[in-house]
Design a protein around this motif. Structure first.
Motif, PDB file in Angstrom:
ATOM      1  N   ARG A 119       0.899  -1.163  -0.016  1.00  0.00           N
ATOM      2  CA  ARG A 119       0.066   0.163   0.010  1.00  0.00           C
ATOM      3  C   ARG A 119       0.882   1.202  -0.078  1.00  0.00           C
ATOM      4  O   ARG A 119       0.594   2.127  -0.611  1.00  0.00           O
ATOM      5  CB  ARG A 119      -1.167  -0.088   1.002  1.00  0.00           C
ATOM      6  N   ALA A 120       1.906   1.346   0.874  1.00  0.00           N
ATOM      7  CA  ALA A 120       2.929   2.199   0.841  1.00  0.00           C
ATOM      8  C   ALA A 120       3.345   2.765  -0.476  1.00  0.00           C
ATOM      9  O   ALA A 120       3.551   3.790  -1.044  1.00  0.00           O
ATOM     10  CB  ALA A 120       4.181   2.209   1.842  1.00  0.00           C
ATOM     11  N   ARG A 121       4.012   1.670  -1.407  1.00  0.00           N
ATOM     12  CA  ARG A 121       4.653   1.684  -2.578  1.00  0.00           C
ATOM     13  C   ARG A 121       3.474   2.427  -3.548  1.00  0.00           C
ATOM     14  O   ARG A 121       3.825   2.996  -4.470  1.00  0.00           O
ATOM     15  CB  ARG A 121       5.133   0.558  -3.206  1.00  0.00           C
ATOM     16  N   ALA A 122       2.428   1.902  -3.511  1.00  0.00           N
ATOM     17  CA  ALA A 122       1.084   2.175  -4.329  1.00  0.00           C
ATOM     18  C   ALA A 122       0.874   3.752  -4.143  1.00  0.00           C
ATOM     19  O   ALA A 122       0.742   4.459  -5.048  1.00  0.00           O
ATOM     20  CB  ALA A 122       0.085   1.325  -4.201  1.00  0.00           C
ATOM     21  N   MET A 123       0.901   3.880  -2.799  1.00  0.00           N
ATOM     22  CA  MET A 123       0.615   5.471  -2.662  1.00  0.00           C
ATOM     23  C   MET A 123       1.660   6.491  -3.194  1.00  0.00           C
ATOM     24  O   MET A 123       1.390   7.419  -3.735  1.00  0.00           O
ATOM     25  CB  MET A 123       0.597   5.460  -1.060  1.00  0.00           C
ATOM     26  N   ILE A 124       2.982   6.021  -2.781  1.00  0.00           N
ATOM     27  CA  ILE A 124       4.096   6.768  -3.534  1.00  0.00           C
ATOM     28  C   ILE A 124       4.072   6.694  -4.983  1.00  0.00           C
ATOM     29  O   ILE A 124       4.085   7.910  -5.576  1.00  0.00           O
ATOM     30  CB  ILE A 124       5.295   6.154  -2.753  1.00  0.00           C
ATOM     31  N   ALA A 125       3.578   5.949  -5.643  1.00  0.00           N
ATOM     32  CA  ALA A 125       3.526   5.648  -7.132  1.00  0.00           C
ATOM     33  C   ALA A 125       2.538   6.416  -7.716  1.00  0.00           C
ATOM     34  O   ALA A 125       2.621   7.091  -8.685  1.00  0.00           O
ATOM     35  CB  ALA A 125       3.375   4.381  -7.666  1.00  0.00           C
ATOM     36  N   SER A 126       1.517   6.785  -7.031  1.00  0.00           N
ATOM     37  CA  SER A 126       0.258   7.554  -7.147  1.00  0.00           C
ATOM     38  C   SER A 126       0.308   9.059  -7.004  1.00  0.00           C
ATOM     39  O   SER A 126      -0.396   9.930  -7.483  1.00  0.00           O
ATOM     40  CB  SER A 126      -1.099   7.052  -6.621  1.00  0.00           C
ATOM     41  N   ALA A 127       1.599   9.431  -6.381  1.00  0.00           N
ATOM     42  CA  ALA A 127       1.954  10.706  -5.800  1.00  0.00           C
ATOM     43  C   ALA A 127       1.975  11.775  -7.099  1.00  0.00           C
ATOM     44  O   ALA A 127       2.702  11.328  -8.135  1.00  0.00           O
ATOM     45  CB  ALA A 127       2.884  10.838  -4.938  1.00  0.00           C
ATOM     46  N   THR A 128       1.129  12.875  -6.954  1.00  0.00           N
ATOM     47  CA  THR A 128       1.470  13.841  -8.030  1.00  0.00           C
ATOM     48  C   THR A 128       2.268  15.129  -7.727  1.00  0.00           C
ATOM     49  O   THR A 128       2.886  15.659  -8.687  1.00  0.00           O
ATOM     50  CB  THR A 128      -0.106  14.108  -8.830  1.00  0.00           C
ATOM     51  N   GLU A 129       2.177  15.335  -6.463  1.00  0.00           N
ATOM     52  CA  GLU A 129       2.824  16.777  -6.085  1.00  0.00           C
ATOM     53  C   GLU A 129       3.674  16.478  -4.719  1.00  0.00           C
ATOM     54  O   GLU A 129       4.472  17.022  -4.822  1.00  0.00           O
ATOM     55  CB  GLU A 129       1.666  17.654  -5.827  1.00  0.00           C
ATOM     56  N   GLN A 130       3.047  15.648  -3.674  1.00  0.00           N
ATOM     57  CA  GLN A 130       3.917  15.722  -2.486  1.00  0.00           C
ATOM     58  C   GLN A 130       3.897  14.768  -1.727  1.00  0.00           C
ATOM     59  O   GLN A 130       2.692  13.950  -1.747  1.00  0.00           O
ATOM     60  CB  GLN A 130       3.295  17.069  -1.420  1.00  0.00           C
ATOM     61  N   VAL A 131       4.781  14.362  -1.079  1.00  0.00           N
ATOM     62  CA  VAL A 131       4.811  12.987  -0.347  1.00  0.00           C
ATOM     63  C   VAL A 131       5.741  13.534   1.024  1.00  0.00           C
ATOM     64  O   VAL A 131       6.706  13.956   1.113  1.00  0.00           O
ATOM     65  CB  VAL A 131       5.696  11.802  -0.877  1.00  0.00           C
ATOM     66  N   LEU A 132       4.916  13.145   2.324  1.00  0.00           N
ATOM     67  CA  LEU A 132       5.809  13.754   3.423  1.00  0.00           C
ATOM     68  C   LEU A 132       5.697  12.034   4.125  1.00  0.00           C
ATOM     69  O   LEU A 132       4.751  11.097   4.055  1.00  0.00           O
ATOM     70  CB  LEU A 132       4.789  14.453   4.547  1.00  0.00           C
ATOM     71  N   PHE A 133       6.872  12.060   5.103  1.00  0.00           N
ATOM     72  CA  PHE A 133       6.842  10.802   5.617  1.00  0.00           C
ATOM     73  C   PHE A 133       7.595  10.577   6.859  1.00  0.00           C
ATOM     74  O   PHE A 133       8.151  11.665   7.264  1.00  0.00           O
ATOM     75  CB  PHE A 133       7.817   9.471   4.818  1.00  0.00           C
ATOM     76  N   ASP A 134       7.458   9.521   7.799  1.00  0.00           N
ATOM     77  CA  ASP A 134       7.961   9.592   9.154  1.00  0.00           C
ATOM     78  C   ASP A 134       8.524   8.058   9.129  1.00  0.00           C
ATOM     79  O   ASP A 134       7.568   7.130   9.181  1.00  0.00           O
ATOM     80  CB  ASP A 134       6.994   9.881  10.116  1.00  0.00           C
ATOM     81  N   LEU A 135       9.897   7.861   8.845  1.00  0.00           N
ATOM     82  CA  LEU A 135      10.026   6.457   8.590  1.00  0.00           C
ATOM     83  C   LEU A 135      11.303   6.024   9.449  1.00  0.00           C
ATOM     84  O   LEU A 135      12.635   6.525   9.474  1.00  0.00           O
ATOM     85  CB  LEU A 135      10.519   6.066   7.217  1.00  0.00           C
ATOM     86  N   PHE A 136      11.050   4.937  10.332  1.00  0.00           N
ATOM     87  CA  PHE A 136      12.124   4.204  11.193  1.00  0.00           C
ATOM     88  C   PHE A 136      13.223   3.505   9.829  1.00  0.00           C
ATOM     89  O   PHE A 136      12.603   3.246   8.683  1.00  0.00           O
ATOM     90  CB  PHE A 136      11.643   3.104  12.052  1.00  0.00           C
ATOM     91  N   PRO A 137      14.303   2.944  10.380  1.00  0.00           N
ATOM     92  CA  PRO A 137      15.198   2.397   9.363  1.00  0.00           C
ATOM     93  C   PRO A 137      14.647   1.224   8.340  1.00  0.00           C
ATOM     94  O   PRO A 137      14.741   1.419   7.222  1.00  0.00           O
ATOM     95  CB  PRO A 137      16.668   2.120  10.009  1.00  0.00           C
ATOM     96  N   PRO A 138      14.070   0.283   9.014  1.00  0.00           N
ATOM     97  CA  PRO A 138      13.750  -1.066   8.156  1.00  0.00           C
ATOM     98  C   PRO A 138      12.566  -0.392   7.119  1.00  0.00           C
ATOM     99  O   PRO A 138      12.904  -0.808   5.840  1.00  0.00           O
ATOM    100  CB  PRO A 138      13.016  -1.712   9.223  1.00  0.00           C
ATOM    101  N   PRO A 139      11.489   0.285   7.354  1.00  0.00           N
ATOM    102  CA  PRO A 139      10.796   0.799   6.259  1.00  0.00           C
ATOM    103  C   PRO A 139      11.168   1.694   5.552  1.00  0.00           C
ATOM    104  O   PRO A 139      10.827   1.795   3.959  1.00  0.00           O
ATOM    105  CB  PRO A 139       9.390   1.350   7.001  1.00  0.00           C
ATOM    106  N   PHE A 140      12.164   2.421   5.764  1.00  0.00           N
ATOM    107  CA  PHE A 140      12.780   3.687   5.078  1.00  0.00           C
ATOM    108  C   PHE A 140      13.659   2.965   3.702  1.00  0.00           C
ATOM    109  O   PHE A 140      13.524   3.310   2.712  1.00  0.00           O
ATOM    110  CB  PHE A 140      13.682   4.479   5.883  1.00  0.00           C
ATOM    111  N   THR A 141      14.550   2.063   4.494  1.00  0.00           N
ATOM    112  CA  THR A 141      15.101   1.231   3.422  1.00  0.00           C
ATOM    113  C   THR A 141      14.422   0.639   2.104  1.00  0.00           C
ATOM    114  O   THR A 141      14.798   0.597   1.063  1.00  0.00           O
ATOM    115  CB  THR A 141      16.298   0.138   4.053  1.00  0.00           C
TER     116      THR A 141
END
Length: 276
Positions: A119-141
């Motif tokens: 779901r996270a990857r699909a959200m990022i792929a659908s982004a048109t203008e902005q993405v904000l995140f708060d990610l610990f190392p495992p999900p960030f990588t």
């Protein structure tokens, strides 16, 4: 997992898997010898061999009696992968025709790490203008490739990280509470807000392989609140020299992302990319 169990997971029947593995141990072999070795009735063995021949997993030497030889495993697995990709592509095309996404403003719970990350990857792929995140190392990588691809599409991206700031093409701000959070937070945090129109909040297990709690919503109102709070936290943790730039690029009212425009009925504005 045994070799035959691995084949069953790939779509072989139990008998097919056992026959193929037996052929790998010693070939060529007749159907009768295979039946004796596996303790199965000859008809079931010959049925399995016919299916394996159709799958391209065995070669048949005609004669009396016929003998069988396994196709090398790498060839079999490559053929299985090509077949899967073809079927996946066909299914995706048919399913897209059925899918009519509609915003419903509800909150949904996600139960598995695979579901959260896809779901996270699909959200990022659908982004048109902005993405904000708060990610610990495992999900960030895990999400760096998707974020990098979105950045290359001129999507403005910024967020909080909790380890040494990596060299990437988007803004990563080390959380001002990184040390405390790493020591005390009960898992690996994943927060993602895309275009202020959908958000994902998940608490994964510390190693990132399990889900303690996760929710997703495309509520425009809630997404705008998530965007506002996260953008403010990113700016507060950022070095003084970059706060003004981040404010222009990501403050909710100042940057007016798609979710806010939809919420208040504001006309669309030109897309904003990463500000140099």
């Amino acid at each position: 997992m045994d070799a035959d169990e691995g084949l069953v997971a790939l779509g072989f029947t139990e008998v097919e898997a056992r026959v193929y593995c037996e052929l790998l141990k010693g070939a060529p072999a007749t159907g009768y010898r295979l039946a004796q070795a596996l303790g199965k009735a000859p008809p079931s063995i010959y049925q399995a061999l016919a299916s394996l021949e159709h799958k391209g997993a065995v070669l048949v030497e005609e004669g009396e009696p016929r003998s069988f030889r396994p196709v090398p495993p790498d060839e079999v697995l490559a053929a299985l992968q090509r077949g899967f990709e073809t079927r996946r592509s066909e299914a995706a095309s048919l399913l897209r025709k059925l899918h009519a996404p509609a915003q419903d403003d509800r909150i949904y719970h996600l139960k598995s790490t695979a579901q959260v990350m896809e779901r996270a990857r699909a959200m990022i792929a659908s982004a048109t203008e902005q993405v904000l995140f708060d990610l610990f190392p495992p999900p960030f990588t895990a999400l760096v490739p998707a974020l990098t691809e979105a950045s290359a599409r001129d999507v403005a991206i910024a967020g909080l990280v909790y380890d040494e700031t990596p060299k990437v093409t988007f803004d990563c701000v080390l959380s001002s509470n990184a040390e405390f959070v790493r020591e005390r937070w009960p898992g690996a945090q994943l927060t993602l807000v895309v275009d202020a129109r959908e958000f994902l909040v998940a608490l994964l297990t510390p190693d990132g392989t399990g889900v303690k709690q996760a929710i997703w919503s495309d509520s425009g109102y809630l997404s705008c609140l998530q965007h506002s709070g996260l953008s403010a936290e990113v700016r507060l943790s950022a070095p003084q020299a970059t706060r003004a730039r981040l404010s222009r690029a990501f403050s909710l009212v100042g940057s007016s992302p798609p979710g806010l425009r939809q919420l208040v009925g504001q006309p669309s504005t030109p897309k904003r990319g990463n500000t140099p």
